[in-house]
Design a protein around this motif. Structure first.
Motif, PDB file in Angstrom:
ATOM      1  N   SER A  70       0.850  -1.197   0.000  1.00  0.00           N
ATOM      2  CA  SER A  70       0.000   0.000   0.000  1.00  0.00           C
ATOM      3  C   SER A  70       0.887   1.249   0.000  1.00  0.00           C
ATOM      4  O   SER A  70       2.024   1.234   0.458  1.00  0.00           O
ATOM      5  CB  SER A  70      -0.978   0.001   1.172  1.00  0.00           C
ATOM      6  OG  SER A  70      -0.325  -0.135   2.397  1.00  0.00           O
ATOM      7  N   ARG A 130       3.172  -8.302  -5.946  1.00  0.00           N
ATOM      8  CA  ARG A 130       2.412  -7.049  -6.097  1.00  0.00           C
ATOM      9  C   ARG A 130       3.199  -5.945  -6.810  1.00  0.00           C
ATOM     10  O   ARG A 130       2.664  -4.862  -7.035  1.00  0.00           O
ATOM     11  CB  ARG A 130       1.988  -6.536  -4.719  1.00  0.00           C
ATOM     12  CG  ARG A 130       0.962  -7.458  -4.068  1.00  0.00           C
ATOM     13  CD  ARG A 130       0.111  -6.788  -3.046  1.00  0.00           C
ATOM     14  NE  ARG A 130      -0.671  -5.738  -3.693  1.00  0.00           N
ATOM     15  CZ  ARG A 130      -0.987  -4.596  -3.095  1.00  0.00           C
ATOM     16  NH1 ARG A 130      -0.615  -4.349  -1.864  1.00  0.00           N
ATOM     17  NH2 ARG A 130      -1.702  -3.683  -3.723  1.00  0.00           N
ATOM     18  N   PRO A 132       4.169  -5.172  -9.917  1.00  0.00           N
ATOM     19  CA  PRO A 132       3.577  -4.451 -11.062  1.00  0.00           C
ATOM     20  C   PRO A 132       2.443  -3.511 -10.642  1.00  0.00           C
ATOM     21  O   PRO A 132       2.356  -2.382 -11.133  1.00  0.00           O
ATOM     22  CB  PRO A 132       3.057  -5.577 -11.967  1.00  0.00           C
ATOM     23  CG  PRO A 132       3.890  -6.765 -11.608  1.00  0.00           C
ATOM     24  CD  PRO A 132       4.166  -6.631 -10.127  1.00  0.00           C
ATOM     25  N   GLN A 133       1.598  -3.962  -9.739  1.00  0.00           N
ATOM     26  CA  GLN A 133       0.496  -3.125  -9.253  1.00  0.00           C
ATOM     27  C   GLN A 133       1.037  -1.926  -8.471  1.00  0.00           C
ATOM     28  O   GLN A 133       0.566  -0.802  -8.636  1.00  0.00           O
ATOM     29  CB  GLN A 133      -0.438  -3.945  -8.366  1.00  0.00           C
ATOM     30  CG  GLN A 133      -1.590  -3.148  -7.807  1.00  0.00           C
ATOM     31  CD  GLN A 133      -2.453  -3.971  -6.842  1.00  0.00           C
ATOM     32  OE1 GLN A 133      -2.255  -5.163  -6.670  1.00  0.00           O
ATOM     33  NE2 GLN A 133      -3.404  -3.301  -6.218  1.00  0.00           N
ATOM     34  N   GLY A 136       2.359   0.655 -10.866  1.00  0.00           N
ATOM     35  CA  GLY A 136       1.260   1.395 -11.486  1.00  0.00           C
ATOM     36  C   GLY A 136       0.693   2.447 -10.556  1.00  0.00           C
ATOM     37  O   GLY A 136       0.441   3.589 -10.968  1.00  0.00           O
ATOM     38  N   GLU A 137       0.492   2.075  -9.297  1.00  0.00           N
ATOM     39  CA  GLU A 137      -0.022   3.036  -8.308  1.00  0.00           C
ATOM     40  C   GLU A 137       0.973   4.166  -8.076  1.00  0.00           C
ATOM     41  O   GLU A 137       0.574   5.329  -7.950  1.00  0.00           O
ATOM     42  CB  GLU A 137      -0.330   2.324  -7.002  1.00  0.00           C
ATOM     43  CG  GLU A 137      -1.548   1.429  -7.059  1.00  0.00           C
ATOM     44  CD  GLU A 137      -1.808   0.712  -5.741  1.00  0.00           C
ATOM     45  OE1 GLU A 137      -1.644   1.337  -4.675  1.00  0.00           O
ATOM     46  OE2 GLU A 137      -2.166  -0.475  -5.796  1.00  0.00           O
TER      47      GLU A 137
END
Length: 153
Positions: A70, A130, A132-133, A136-137
């Motif tokens: 996060s 996680r 790649p995600q 992107g974020e």
């Protein structure tokens, strides 16, 4: 000028998440004209690359107990004022140098929640999956910061 600095220790598992993410994002941020400085644990060298009028985005590992990967954002002034907080890993952090010498005064800190710290040159499985995600974020967050601040890299 806007500068992005990634700090962390790539030999302490997830403490290197910011460095890994910045390396992956560098080509995606190049069209924005945003220089990416891979500082790792050399905070002093990073500090000396900054000018008083720079807008700096510092990317670092962060721990608050939330879900690994996060994203947390703070103003630079907030991070500098809390530079002795428990979420920082290094002896003389970039925040402490800014606090001590007083420049730059504008910027943001983006923290990436870690899953695991310990000896090892690989990210924890949860952050590796996680990544790649997370990238992107991060890209979206960086673009949003530039838009909110109405600055061109």
């Amino acid at each position: 000028m806007v500068k992005l600095i990634a700090v962390g220790n790539r030999f302490m598992k997830d403490d290197g998440i910011a460095v890994k993410a910045a390396e992956l994002l560098e080509s995606r941020l190049a069209p924005l004209g945003l220089p990416v400085i891979i500082g790792e644990t050399d905070c002093q060298s990073c500090f000396y690359l900054l000018n008083e009028d720079d807008f700096v985005i510092i990317l670092d590992a962060f721990f608050s107990g939330e879900e690994p990967g996060s994203i947390h954002t703070f103003s630079l002034s907030e991070a500098v004022s809390q530079s002795e907080g428990p979420f920082l890993q290094h002896d003389m952090s970039l925040f402490e140098l800014i606090k001590l010498h007083g420049s730059p005064s504008r910027g943001r800190v983006i923290g990436i929640e870690i899953g695991e710290i310990g000896f090892g040159d690989e990210l924890s499985p949860v952050l590796r999956d996680r990544l790649p995600q997370v990238c992107g974020e991060l890209e979206n967050t960086i673009k949003e910061i530039l838009w909110e601040e109405s600055i061109d890299a």
